[in-house]
Design a protein around this motif. Structure first.
Motif, mmCIF file in Angstrom:
data_model
loop_
_atom_site.group_PDB
_atom_site.id
_atom_site.type_symbol
_atom_site.label_atom_id
_atom_site.label_comp_id
_atom_site.label_asym_id
_atom_site.label_seq_id
_atom_site.Cartn_x
_atom_site.Cartn_y
_atom_site.Cartn_z
ATOM 1 N N VAL A 90 0.841 -1.202 0.000
ATOM 2 C CA VAL A 90 0.000 0.000 0.000
ATOM 3 C C VAL A 90 0.874 1.250 0.000
ATOM 4 O O VAL A 90 0.629 2.194 -0.760
ATOM 5 C CB VAL A 90 -0.972 -0.007 1.200
ATOM 6 N N GLY A 91 1.904 1.256 0.835
ATOM 7 C CA GLY A 91 2.792 2.410 0.890
ATOM 8 C C GLY A 91 3.501 2.666 -0.417
ATOM 9 O O GLY A 91 3.564 3.803 -0.891
ATOM 10 N N LEU A 92 4.031 1.619 -1.025
ATOM 11 C CA LEU A 92 4.755 1.772 -2.288
ATOM 12 C C LEU A 92 3.805 2.114 -3.435
ATOM 13 O O LEU A 92 4.162 2.863 -4.333
ATOM 14 C CB LEU A 92 5.542 0.505 -2.617
ATOM 15 N N GLY A 97 8.445 7.506 -2.673
ATOM 16 C CA GLY A 97 9.251 8.087 -1.610
ATOM 17 C C GLY A 97 8.932 7.454 -0.268
ATOM 18 O O GLY A 97 8.305 6.409 -0.180
ATOM 19 N N VAL A 98 9.365 8.122 0.778
ATOM 20 C CA VAL A 98 9.133 7.643 2.133
ATOM 21 C C VAL A 98 7.636 7.702 2.431
ATOM 22 O O VAL A 98 6.972 8.686 2.114
ATOM 23 C CB VAL A 98 9.911 8.510 3.152
ATOM 24 N N SER A 99 7.121 6.628 3.026
ATOM 25 C CA SER A 99 5.722 6.610 3.436
ATOM 26 C C SER A 99 5.584 5.741 4.672
ATOM 27 O O SER A 99 6.446 4.902 4.964
ATOM 28 C CB SER A 99 4.821 6.067 2.317
ATOM 29 N N PHE A 100 4.501 5.920 5.398
ATOM 30 C CA PHE A 100 4.214 5.127 6.584
ATOM 31 C C PHE A 100 4.248 3.639 6.251
ATOM 32 O O PHE A 100 4.898 2.844 6.936
ATOM 33 C CB PHE A 100 2.834 5.525 7.136
ATOM 34 N N GLY A 101 3.551 3.243 5.195
ATOM 35 C CA GLY A 101 3.458 1.834 4.819
ATOM 36 C C GLY A 101 4.788 1.227 4.432
ATOM 37 O O GLY A 101 5.111 0.113 4.855
ATOM 38 N N ILE A 106 8.616 -2.587 5.733
ATOM 39 C CA ILE A 106 9.939 -3.190 5.612
ATOM 40 C C ILE A 106 10.565 -3.410 6.987
ATOM 41 O O ILE A 106 11.259 -4.406 7.214
ATOM 42 C CB ILE A 106 10.878 -2.394 4.672
ATOM 43 N N LEU A 107 10.298 -2.506 7.926
ATOM 44 C CA LEU A 107 10.831 -2.690 9.275
ATOM 45 C C LEU A 107 10.275 -3.971 9.908
ATOM 46 O O LEU A 107 11.025 -4.758 10.489
ATOM 47 C CB LEU A 107 10.497 -1.474 10.137
#
Length: 131
Positions: A90-92, A97-101, A106-107
């Protein structure tokens, strides 16, 4: 047996990501590659990223389950894997760029890699010590 449930759920996620690519390709009339379309490129990466991590984590989860990992651990890791990959996709899909998802997806994926690796190494050491 429990790992099979998470394998099936991850397969449905990968199917959804793959279908999204197919529908975008049809809409944009792009047969191979991304044709320079940023949205299609992100969709391709979201699916590819799942393909890169899901198989290894499922194999590790299955081995941990077969080695006697608790039901709670298998469920926590399996549900965590599914959540991580949904968050990341969802984030990608929304931003390159950087996103919450992307960040939390990945973390959590990396945390699961480390937890399962630790579980498998400790299991191996215990088996060797037991003879």
């Amino acid at each position: 047996m429990l790992t099979g449930l998470y394998a099936a759920l991850c397969a449905l996620l990968i199917f959804a990501l793959s279908l999204r690519i197919a529908l975008l390709r049809r809409k944009l009339r792009i047969g191979i590659g991304d044709g320079g379309d940023a949205g299609l490129a992100r969709a391709i990466r979201a699916q590819a990223n799942a393909i890169e991590y899901v198989p290894l984590l499922l194999v590790m989860l299955l081995i941990a389950e077969n080695n006697g990992a608790s039901v709670a651990m298998v469920h926590a890791c399996g549900a965590g894997l599914l959540l991580a990959r949904v968050l990341h996709a969802v984030g990608l899909s929304g931003s390159a760029g950087v996103s919450f998802g992307r960040f939390w997806g990945i973390l959590l994926t990396w945390a699961l890699l480390l937890v399962l690796a630790g579980q498998l190494i400790l299991g191996f050491v215990a088996a060797v010590q037991a003879g």
